[in-house]
Enzyme design. Structure first.
Site, PDB file in Angstrom:
ATOM      1  N   GLN A  95       0.620  -0.708   0.023  1.00 18.70           N
ATOM      2  CA  GLN A  95      -0.199   0.334   0.054  1.00 18.70           C
ATOM      3  C   GLN A  95       0.800   1.021  -0.112  1.00 18.70           C
ATOM      4  O   GLN A  95       2.196   1.631   0.722  1.00 18.70           O
ATOM      5  CB  GLN A  95      -0.938   0.191   1.195  1.00 18.70           C
ATOM      6  N   HIS A 101      -8.365   2.147  -0.266  1.00 17.30           N
ATOM      7  CA  HIS A 101      -8.469   2.152  -1.973  1.00 17.30           C
ATOM      8  C   HIS A 101      -9.088   0.344  -2.500  1.00 17.30           C
ATOM      9  O   HIS A 101      -8.049  -0.123  -2.150  1.00 17.30           O
ATOM     10  CB  HIS A 101      -8.300   2.502  -2.525  1.00 17.30           C
ATOM     11  N   HIS A 103      -9.310  -1.680  -5.524  1.00 18.95           N
ATOM     12  CA  HIS A 103      -8.506  -1.944  -7.361  1.00 18.95           C
ATOM     13  C   HIS A 103      -9.487  -2.447  -7.975  1.00 18.95           C
ATOM     14  O   HIS A 103      -9.205  -3.352  -7.544  1.00 18.95           O
ATOM     15  CB  HIS A 103      -6.818  -2.681  -7.388  1.00 18.95           C
TER      16      HIS A 103
HETATM   17  P1  DGP Z   1      -1.624   1.066  -3.677  1.00 23.20           P
HETATM   18  O1  DGP Z   1      -0.635   0.407  -4.161  1.00 23.20           O
HETATM   19  O2  DGP Z   1      -2.953  -0.334  -3.073  1.00 23.20           O
HETATM   20  O3  DGP Z   1      -1.768   1.870  -2.184  1.00 23.20           O
HETATM   21  O4  DGP Z   1      -2.078   1.599  -4.785  1.00 23.20           O
HETATM   22  C1  DGP Z   1      -2.473   3.303  -5.268  1.00 23.20           C
HETATM   23  C2  DGP Z   1      -2.242   3.697  -6.248  1.00 23.20           C
HETATM   24  O5  DGP Z   1      -2.747   4.897  -6.643  1.00 23.20           O
HETATM   25  C3  DGP Z   1      -1.175   3.813  -7.432  1.00 23.20           C
HETATM   26  O6  DGP Z   1      -1.613   2.077  -8.352  1.00 23.20           O
HETATM   27  C4  DGP Z   1      -1.407   4.447  -8.094  1.00 23.20           C
HETATM   28  C5  DGP Z   1      -2.765   5.351  -7.768  1.00 23.20           C
HETATM   29  N1  DGP Z   1      -2.572   6.744  -7.362  1.00 23.20           N
HETATM   30  C6  DGP Z   1      -1.613   7.460  -6.906  1.00 23.20           C
HETATM   31  N2  DGP Z   1      -1.818   8.637  -6.560  1.00 23.20           N
HETATM   32  C7  DGP Z   1      -2.812   8.985  -7.638  1.00 23.20           C
HETATM   33  C8  DGP Z   1      -3.293  10.341  -8.253  1.00 23.20           C
HETATM   34  O7  DGP Z   1      -2.807  11.438  -7.820  1.00 23.20           O
HETATM   35  N3  DGP Z   1      -4.167  10.096  -9.086  1.00 23.20           N
HETATM   36  C9  DGP Z   1      -4.660   9.242  -9.109  1.00 23.20           C
HETATM   37  N4  DGP Z   1      -6.146   8.793 -10.368  1.00 23.20           N
HETATM   38  N5  DGP Z   1      -4.684   7.495  -9.627  1.00 23.20           N
HETATM   39  C10 DGP Z   1      -3.179   8.138  -7.983  1.00 23.20           C
END
Ligand code: DGP
Length: 115
Positions: A95, A101, A103
Site C-alpha cells: 500500500q 482503496h 482496485h
Molecule cells: P496502492 O499501491 O494499493 O496504495 O495503490 C495506490 C494507487 O494509487 C496506485 O496504483 C497509483 C494510484 N495513484 C497514486 N496517486 C494518484 C493520483 O494522484 N491520482 C490517481 N488517479 N491515482 C493515483
C-alpha cells in the site's frame, strides 16, 4: 481510522483532478493514474479510513457498500468477462496511499499468484 490528508482526500475535495467514473454519498471511484490493466479503477470511501486493518465493526455497512460499488462499476464498464479486486494493506501489502482503496483490474486475463 485517521483524519490524515492524502492525495485521495484531495481528489474527494476536488483539490486535485481525477478521471472520476462514479460517485455517491459514501464512495468515489476514479481511474488509476498508473494503470496496470486496460481498466484500472480505484474505489474509495469518502470517510478517511487509512487501510483495511483500520476498519471497524461499525464500518460494516460501508465496507459492504464499497464491494457492491465495485460490482456496479464493473457492470457499467462492461467487464462481463471478469475482473480482479485488490486491496493492498500496509507496507507488506504494497500500500502506497494511506486511504483505503479497492482496485478494480480488468480488460485482460489476470495471472496468479500476483507478484
Ligand atoms: P496502492 O499501491 O494499493 O496504495 O495503490 C495506490 C494507487 O494509487 C496506485 O496504483 C497509483 C494510484 N495513484 C497514486 N496517486 C494518484 C493520483 O494522484 N491520482 C490517481 N488517479 N491515482 C493515483
Amino acid at each position: 481510522m485517521t483524519n490524515q490528508e492524502t492525495i485521495f482526500s484531495k481528489i474527494i475535495s476536488r483539490e486535485i483532478p481525477a478521471d472520476i467514473v462514479y460517485e455517491d454519498d459514501l464512495a468515489l471511484a476514479f481511474r488509476d493514474v498508473n494503470p496496470q490493466a486496460p481498466v484500472h479503477i480505484l474505489v474509495i470511501p469518502k470517510q478517511p479510513i487509512a487501510k483495511l486493518a483500520d476498519a471497524e465493526y461499525g464500518d460494516r455497512d460501508l465496507m459492504g457498500h464499497l464491494l457492491l460499488t465495485v460490482k456496479l462499476i464493473a457492470e457499467q464498464l462492461g467487464l462481463s468477462n471478469g475482473y480482479r479486486v485488490v486491496i493492498n494493506n500496509g507496507n507488506d501489502g504494497g500500500q502506497t496511499v494511506d486511504h483505503l482503496h479497492l482496485h478494480i483490474l480488468g480488460g485482460r486475463h489476470m495471472k496468479w499468484p500476483p507478484g
